[in-house]
Design a protein around this motif. Structure first.
Motif, mmCIF file in Angstrom:
data_model
loop_
_atom_site.group_PDB
_atom_site.id
_atom_site.type_symbol
_atom_site.label_atom_id
_atom_site.label_comp_id
_atom_site.label_asym_id
_atom_site.label_seq_id
_atom_site.Cartn_x
_atom_site.Cartn_y
_atom_site.Cartn_z
ATOM 1 N N SER A 177 30.535 27.098 28.119
ATOM 2 C CA SER A 177 29.982 28.237 28.845
ATOM 3 C C SER A 177 28.834 28.901 28.073
ATOM 4 O O SER A 177 28.909 29.099 26.849
ATOM 5 C CB SER A 177 31.067 29.277 29.098
ATOM 6 N N PRO A 178 27.737 29.286 28.768
ATOM 7 C CA PRO A 178 26.663 30.057 28.130
ATOM 8 C C PRO A 178 27.088 31.521 27.983
ATOM 9 O O PRO A 178 28.057 31.964 28.613
ATOM 10 C CB PRO A 178 25.495 29.903 29.107
ATOM 11 N N GLY A 179 26.327 32.302 27.213
ATOM 12 C CA GLY A 179 26.630 33.713 27.037
ATOM 13 C C GLY A 179 26.039 34.553 28.145
ATOM 14 O O GLY A 179 25.236 34.106 28.962
ATOM 15 N N SER A 180 26.396 35.843 28.174
ATOM 16 C CA SER A 180 25.939 36.746 29.232
ATOM 17 C C SER A 180 24.436 36.977 29.157
ATOM 18 O O SER A 180 23.763 37.100 30.201
ATOM 19 C CB SER A 180 26.672 38.088 29.145
ATOM 20 N N ASP A 181 23.846 37.036 27.955
ATOM 21 C CA ASP A 181 22.402 37.244 27.844
ATOM 22 C C ASP A 181 21.647 36.058 28.413
ATOM 23 O O ASP A 181 20.586 36.220 29.050
ATOM 24 C CB ASP A 181 22.024 37.456 26.378
ATOM 25 N N THR A 216 36.935 30.524 32.241
ATOM 26 C CA THR A 216 37.259 31.927 31.935
ATOM 27 C C THR A 216 36.122 32.575 31.138
ATOM 28 O O THR A 216 35.691 33.709 31.430
ATOM 29 C CB THR A 216 38.567 32.005 31.132
ATOM 30 N N ALA A 217 35.617 31.862 30.136
ATOM 31 C CA ALA A 217 34.511 32.400 29.336
ATOM 32 C C ALA A 217 33.273 32.601 30.193
ATOM 33 O O ALA A 217 32.550 33.609 30.051
ATOM 34 C CB ALA A 217 34.220 31.440 28.189
ATOM 35 N N PHE A 218 33.007 31.663 31.096
ATOM 36 C CA PHE A 218 31.841 31.781 31.971
ATOM 37 C C PHE A 218 31.961 33.004 32.892
ATOM 38 O O PHE A 218 31.003 33.760 33.071
ATOM 39 C CB PHE A 218 31.687 30.514 32.800
ATOM 40 N N LEU A 219 33.152 33.197 33.491
ATOM 41 C CA LEU A 219 33.334 34.323 34.402
ATOM 42 C C LEU A 219 33.146 35.653 33.665
ATOM 43 O O LEU A 219 32.521 36.595 34.186
ATOM 44 C CB LEU A 219 34.729 34.261 35.045
ATOM 45 N N LYS A 220 33.663 35.736 32.424
ATOM 46 C CA LYS A 220 33.502 36.973 31.646
ATOM 47 C C LYS A 220 32.010 37.237 31.371
ATOM 48 O O LYS A 220 31.510 38.355 31.552
ATOM 49 C CB LYS A 220 34.257 36.866 30.324
ATOM 50 N N ALA A 221 31.293 36.168 31.005
ATOM 51 C CA ALA A 221 29.859 36.317 30.730
ATOM 52 C C ALA A 221 29.093 36.656 31.998
ATOM 53 O O ALA A 221 28.184 37.497 32.001
ATOM 54 C CB ALA A 221 29.316 35.029 30.108
ATOM 55 N N LEU A 222 29.445 36.028 33.115
ATOM 56 C CA LEU A 222 28.755 36.273 34.384
ATOM 57 C C LEU A 222 28.961 37.702 34.841
ATOM 58 O O LEU A 222 27.997 38.395 35.256
ATOM 59 C CB LEU A 222 29.260 35.288 35.451
ATOM 60 N N PHE A 223 30.232 38.167 34.804
ATOM 61 C CA PHE A 223 30.505 39.528 35.264
ATOM 62 C C PHE A 223 29.755 40.553 34.403
ATOM 63 O O PHE A 223 29.221 41.548 34.916
ATOM 64 C CB PHE A 223 32.008 39.816 35.226
ATOM 65 N N THR A 224 29.698 40.274 33.109
ATOM 66 C CA THR A 224 28.968 41.191 32.219
ATOM 67 C C THR A 224 27.482 41.213 32.561
ATOM 68 O O THR A 224 26.843 42.283 32.638
ATOM 69 C CB THR A 224 29.154 40.761 30.759
ATOM 70 N N ALA A 225 26.909 40.026 32.802
ATOM 71 C CA ALA A 225 25.486 39.926 33.126
ATOM 72 C C ALA A 225 25.174 40.625 34.439
ATOM 73 O O ALA A 225 24.155 41.328 34.571
ATOM 74 C CB ALA A 225 25.072 38.463 33.198
ATOM 75 N N VAL A 226 26.024 40.471 35.433
ATOM 76 C CA VAL A 226 25.789 41.080 36.750
ATOM 77 C C VAL A 226 25.914 42.582 36.681
ATOM 78 O O VAL A 226 25.101 43.331 37.246
ATOM 79 C CB VAL A 226 26.782 40.487 37.775
#
Length: 1013
Positions: A177-181, A216-226
């Motif tokens: 998974s990539p990070g939120s940034d 799970t890591a992707f969803l956490k990063a996505l929600f943070t980015a959005v």
């Protein structure tokens, strides 16, 4: 006032009406909408929103997401979760969002769904991940030669093209998974809508790739980015119930995602907004909107009121649904569908795991509407469950294929709907309602739809709810009840357990299946087959069989092949009871008359035996034949396939038993025997006696009808065969014209065919025994050509023709025939001188006839040893043995050297053979001679003479062969030779009788002979 029909108040959409709507039109596919290759129903926003009902959940979803995307504030959050039932409109809601994000171009009814002011006016970047179409192993082609392996790979390409994908390529290929940034970098400055659908299915695909942790890591990063991007929103779906339990094939994965989302919300302190695009109470409106382009709700009020009046008027016999006031409100909301339609589909059918609630209902009801508009039923003031007709293939497959209920196809064909031109039970019953509605079909279809539910207690419908479901201004409750009762009585597939609701089983009740098939048997075919079987059963070689005689000319008045004639009268012509008081006219006419004009007087009356049907057994015989034909039809390969495997085997077994049963039924029916008798029943005009074959005896050897009649007449003392003792020669002399002194043997034999007071002779051997007995007893003299035989002479071979004459002893004496005259020749002694005549004579020397021959020149009689004595008796085994011993004692005989028992029945023989081996104190010999014919017409003849041990071995083989044989005969002789003799003065003879009869059939009919050598 008549109630308007649905055709007057509603207009189906054109694709529904012409059947052009396809299954894919009901299956929303987000990926295809994004690619632009979806059908117009989904790809064209104008058509999409024209077909879509604005549910409260959908309007709330569009309002909140559009506000977020347009930057107008007042949005609840940046993350939205759609929790829906299976088939409850979640994908449909996502497609609506995509169209809204694109500005709802060309949609004329925007205000129905969302405030036009909040619809984004600038470009919105839209990216969607559809787990159903994802390919984690091979990559999903995105364009520009790029294949994305992960949700972030697909979203990156959709948001920023090839350049965007390059940003996350390493993460995509390594599935990390990539990070939120990094994700926020992909958003750029434009509003962003990210949609996630079918993530549970994606997790299933990557379960062996460490997929859960990375998602799970992707969803956490996505929600943070959005959440940190003002004009960004993410919407995801979860197919779970309110209690958090998964409801589709990927339930475990969806439950994991639900727990994950809760943890993410807890960590971030931000809550996702939970929405439901379609609530249960809005399902009817969604369906109405999709299927109909016009519904006149104002005019429909008249219909609803008419139904309300009906329910009120009949509330005493309707279910609770017909009594509730809220039912009227439900009807107004779901018109033109009857309330029970949607209640049943949502409350019962939707409980099946593979039924998508809204989507499945749309498919079934769209096809039903089309067929209702095609067939125009005259009671269609509303669309009822009974209008869902599985007789139409496209409706039927919704249940048998989509709901995977193919095991109910036999029930549909057998009970519910005409398929392949073969009427089902419902259509057969509907034939009773000529000119009326097909009430039985309505009952069957309603029960059919109510049958499908996951929980057993939901399956089926009660009689009062059935009335509620079918009742309309054009139906009559009395006919609904009548059809229900008829259907329940004859249905092969209804659950027939006590207190069970009306519901179908996938497997037929075999008794009902056979009963139904019996009703389809052609009466003429059954009659013809029965006649053939009767002829087969009563045919044989004991009698000359004349089947179904209808007049005197059917029965010749001649000797024929020498056998008595057995005349069977059709059960359709004559049937009698056990208390027969008079001779039926047809029997009397055949018995007394002959010729084509029935004017001639019949001569050979004692040659006729009649067999008639029993009036009380007639229906059973016909029923057994009908059952035989029904089972034969069900045994055809194509019919067997309609039944479950174990039922197929049962039908094969029953089919075999039916052949045995019809044979028994025929013999039980044809059990009345009329035979010539000195004293007839009734007024005595036709001198016929009446005997009734016992039912148990008739069933002993099914298929051997002549044997039963033969036994019955033997018991009556009317019929004699070669093994029987003949009548008394003196009685025959006094009863026939022989009393005048002489008759030809042929004429005397014919008297047995003429005189009803005489025995019926089954063969000429009995007659020959009579003549021989008459000669032995000195009652008859027999003469043929140069042969003359009387008492004491060697027994001649008795011929039965005109040249053979039988004289009474008195007549023979009066005519000088007996004692026979003997010519004696004496030679004169020679004279001296050679040729001189004797004194007193002169002439040639010649024979001299003496009036009496010297004793030494009389014929020498056949020597009979003085010590040879024989005693005979015939009857029941124990009785016959006692009689011969009593006869011997009466002649002062002290010991018996030899006892011979002749058995007349094979069954008795097989019982007695093993007993003989237990009789000690004698030399035992068994002689068996006989033959049998198999059903395949093979024959076997045999003769056995030997010990009881060997005879038992032979008996073990022969007994089952005789039981299975088409025809058989057996002559058995048991011989006991007592060394030193069997003492008649003590109890030795009684012990011998007791041993022989204790374990075997003491009722066996035998001829017993005791000899003293």
């Amino acid at each position: 006032m008549s109630v308007p029909m649905v055709f007057d108040l509603c207009t189906p959409r054109q694709d529904v009406r012409d059947g052009s709507i396809s299954d894919s039109d009901f299956a929303a596919n987000l990926s295809r909408v994004l690619r632009g290759d979806a059908t117009a129903d989904y790809a064209d926003p104008k058509q999409f929103f024209a077909n879509t009902y604005p549910t409260e959940g959908l309007k709330e979803l569009l309002s909140n997401v559009c506000r977020r995307l347009s930057g107008q504030g007042q949005a609840i959050s940046a993350v939205f979760r759609l929790d829906t039932s299976f088939g409850g409109g979640k994908t449909h809601g996502l497609i609506a969002l995509v169209h809204a994000a694109r500005g709802l171009q060309g949609v004329s009814n925007v205000a129905e769904f969302v405030d036009p002011k909040v619809v984004p006016s600038s470009k919105v970047r839209v990216a969607a991940f559809d787990g159903e179409n994802a390919d984690a192993a091979n990559g999903r082609p995105m364009g520009d030669g790029i294949r994305a392996f992960t949700p972030w790979g697909e979203i990156a390409y959709q948001l920023a093209g090839k350049a965007g994908y390059e940003v996350v390529r390493r993460s995509d290929e390594d599935k990390v998974s990539p990070g939120s940034d990094t994700l926020r970098e992909l958003f750029g400055s434009d509003p962003v809508l990210i949609v996630l659908d079918e993530m549970g299915e994606y997790l299933r695909k990557v379960q062996h790739m460490d997929g859960r942790d990375q998602l799970t890591a992707f969803l956490k990063a996505l929600f943070t980015a959005v959440e940190t991007s003002p004009n960004a929103a993410v919407v995801y779906t979860l197919a779970i119930r309110q209690d958090g339990k998964g409801i589709d094939a990927f339930g475990d994965e969806n439950e994991f995602l639900a727990r994950t989302m809760l943890e993410l919300e807890s960590v971030s302190g931000r809550k996702a907004t939970h929405l439901n695009p379609t609530k249960d109470d809005e399902t009817a409106k969604v369906i109405r909107r999709r299927i109909f382009s016009r519904i006149d709700d104002a005019a429909a009020a008249q219909v609803v009121d008419a139904y309300g009046a009906l329910w009120q008027q009949n509330k005493g016999v309707l279910s609770e649904a017909g009594k509730r006031s809220t039912t009227l409100d439900e009807f107004r909301d779901c018109y033109p569908f009857h309330p029970d339609v949607l209640d049943t589909l949502t409350g019962k059918t939707a409980t099946l795991g593979n039924f998508q609630r809204v989507r499945g209902m749309l498919r079934i009801l769209a096809k039903t509407v089309r067929h209702v508009w095609d067939s125009k039923p005259k009671d269609a003031s509303a669309i009822h469950i009974h209008h869902i007709d599985p007789g139409f293939e496209d409706i039927r497959t919704e249940f048998t294929t989509r709901l995977q209920q193919a095991n109910f196809i036999s029930a549909i064909k057998g009970d519910i709907a005409t398929i392949d031109q073969k009427p089902a039970l419902a259509q057969e019953i509907d034939a009773n309602y000529k000119g009326m509605l097909p009430y039985a079909s309505y009952v069957a279809r309603t029960v059919f739809v109510h049958t499908f539910a996951f929980n057993n207690e939901l399956k089926g419908v009660s009689p009062d709810h059935l009335r509620f479901s079918i009742l309309s201004p054009d139906t009559d409750l009395s006919f609904i009840d009548d059809a229900r009762q008829r259907f329940r009585q004859d249905s092969a597939y209804l659950d027939d357990r006590p207190n069970a609701p009306l519901r179908f089983n996938a497997e037929a009740n075999l008794t009902q299946v056979i009963g139904r098939e019996e009703k389809n048997v052609d009466a003429e075919a059954a009659r013809s087959e029965l006649r053939d079987r009767i002829k087969q059963i009563f045919g044989g070689n004991i009698f000359d069989f004349v089947p179904f005689a209808a007049a005197p000319y059917d029965v010749p008045d001649d000797v024929g092949d020498g056998k008595p004639r057995l005349i069977l009268l059709s059960h359709d012509a004559v049937e009698v009871g056990s208390d027969l008081k008079s001779i039926p006219d047809l029997v009397a006419k055949i018995y007394e008359r002959k010729g084509s004009d029935a004017q001639g007087i019949r001569s050979l009356r004692n040659n006729l035996i009649f067999v008639l049907a029993d009036e009380h057994q007639l229906l059973n015989m016909k029923a057994k034949m009908t059952r035989r034909l029904a089972l034969h039809e069900l045994s055809r390969p194509e019919r067997l396939l309609e039944l479950a495997p174990h039922q197929q085997e049962a039908v094969k077994i029953e089919n075999g038993r039916a052949e045995h049963a019809i044979a028994i039924a025929i013999q039980n029916c044809y059990r009345h025997v009329l035979y010539p008798s000195k004293v007839g029943i009734g007024d005595g005009t036709a001198t016929l006696g009446h005997a009734v074959i016992d039912l148990q005896n008739a069933s002993e050897k099914p298929g051997s009808g002549q044997t039963q009649i033969f036994r019955q007449l033997q018991e009556q003392g009317k019929l004699r065969d070669a093994s029987d003792n003949p009548d008394s020669p003196s009685f025959i002399r006094d009863r026939t014209p022989l009393k005048k002194g002489q008759m030809s043997a042929r004429d005397l034999r014919d008297e047995f065919r003429k005189d009803p007071s005489l025995s019926i002779l089954l063969s000429d051997d009995v007659f020959r025994k009579l003549v021989r007995k008459g000669i032995e007893e000195g009652v008859y003299i027999y003469q043929r050509e140069g042969l003359l035989a009387g008492q004491g002479d060697p027994m001649p071979n008795i011929q039965i023709d005109e040249q053979a004459m039988i004289f009474t002893i008195d007549f023979a004496k009066s005519k000088g025939l007996w004692p026979r005259q003997v010519v004696v020749t004496t030679l004169k002694p020679p004279t001296s001188g050679g040729s001189s005549p004797a004194p007193g004579g002169g002439g040639d020397t010649g024979p001299e006839v003496s009036p009496a021959a010297p004793d030494d020149l009389l014929p020498t009689p056949v020597p009979t040893p003085e010590n040879l004595q024989s005693f005979k008796a015939e009857g029941v085994l124990k009785e016959a043995l006692k009689q011969v011993f009593e006869k011997a004692r009466a002649k002062k005989v002290a010991r018996i050297d030899k006892v011979t028992v002749r058995l007349f029945d094979s069954g008795d023989a097989f019982k007695l053979v093993p007993v003989v081996a237990t009789i000690q104190g004698s030399k035992r010999t068994i002689e068996m001679e006989g033959a049998y014919e198999t059903k395949e017409k093979s024959t076997m003849e045999f003769k056995f003479v030997g010990s009881p041990t060997d005879a038992s071995t032979i008996k073990s083989y022969l007994e089952p062969q005789f039981r299975a044989a088409e025809d058989n005969n057996l002559s058995t002789i048991l011989i006991f030779e007592f060394e030193g003799g069997l003492d008649l003065n003590g109890d030795a003879s009684e012990k011998f009788v007791e041993k022989l009869t204790r374990f075997a059939s003491a009722a066996a009919h035998v001829e017993a002979t005791a000899e003293v050598l």
